[in-house]
Enzyme design. Structure first.
Site, short mmCIF file in Angstrom:
data_model
loop_
_atom_site.label_atom_id
_atom_site.label_comp_id
_atom_site.label_asym_id
_atom_site.label_seq_id
_atom_site.Cartn_x
_atom_site.Cartn_y
_atom_site.Cartn_z
N SER A 1 1.30 28.00 5.98
CA SER A 1 2.97 27.95 5.92
C SER A 1 3.38 27.58 4.36
CB SER A 1 3.38 27.03 7.31
OG SER A 1 4.71 26.72 6.97
N LYS B 1 27.56 16.05 12.44
CA LYS B 1 26.63 14.73 12.92
C LYS B 1 25.59 13.97 13.26
CE LYS B 1 25.02 11.82 9.20
NZ LYS B 1 24.80 12.23 7.70
#
Length: 242
Positions: A77, A130
């Site tokens: 990764s 949010k």
């Protein structure tokens, strides 16, 4: 720490990549030191932060001295992302690498469980998304689209750097970039690395490139780290002498 004699600077990229600060500082230190004739980037990492990995890549690309990448047990990764900054990649025979993909986030939705057990969480926010991915917030289609767009953008940046650095087409890279892990030999067969070789083989490559087989690896430890370890060592000596 003081560097003595000419050598090859070893830059360690170890563990989860959460910050680029110390690694960039080490690269800068070796770049400025005339006794450091080349750099070996030693990676043993399962990945980590996209932005930190990108910072390390940019720092490696500024190096004007010969560079080689050497993979340890794992360079996956973000660890493989960093490896792509180097012109030559060595991987140990037992290295696991690849994992070309991105996890943008994760959601644990406990809203139904909490409702069933009479638990209510009140969160006060401004901006309708949010509180997305909160444990009491069901994942909506909009939330999925937002998170997928983040994952896709980071993923294509990753694919682009792999394609560019390894001389592959985007189509070839996308075929390889499904998130899977490769062994060193599988990675070599697919063009993701250059050589199956150990740390010493990568050192030999740089020595041969510089035509100087006397060069030894140099490890740079920031003064504060050295001071702390010196303090621990002295205290251990004191305890042992009692």
């Amino acid at each position: 720490s003081t560097l003595e004699g000419d050598g090859i600077g070893v830059v360690e990229v170890t563990g989860t990549i959460a910050s680029a600060d110390e690694i960039v500082k080490t690269i800068s230190k070796f770049s400025a030191d005339k006794s450091v004739k080349a750099m070996l980037i030693r990676i043993n990492s399962p990945g980590g932060s996209v932005s930190a990995s990108q910072e390390i890549v940019e720092a490696i690309r500024t190096i004007k001295k010969p560079v080689v990448i050497s993979m340890g047990d794992m360079a996956a990764s973000g660890g493989y992302y960093v490896a792509c900054a180097g012109p030559e990649i060595y991987a140990n025979p037992g290295t696991l690498t690849g994992s070309i993909g991105v996890i943008a986030g994760q959601s644990v939705d406990l809203s139904q469980f909490m409702e069933k057990h009479g638990v209510r969480v009140n969160t006060f926010t401004a901006g309708r998304n949010k509180d997305m991915l909160g444990i009491s917030t069901p994942v909506s289609l909009e939330h999925r689209e937002i998170m997928q767009s983040l994952a896709d953008e980071c993923y294509y940046q990753f694919v682009e750097i792999v394609a560019e650095s390894r001389g592959l087409t985007m189509e070839e890279t996308l075929e390889l970039a499904d998130g899977r892990i490769y062994t060193a030999w599988q990675a070599l067969d697919r063009g993701l690395i250059d050589v199956v070789g150990r740390f010493d083989d990568a050192l030999y490559y740089l020595r041969e490139k510089l035509d100087d087989f006397s060069l030894e690896p140099i490890h740079y430890y920031p003064e504060e780290d050295y001071a702390f370890m010196d303090y621990v060592f002295k205290n251990m000596q004191a305890l042992a002498s009692r």
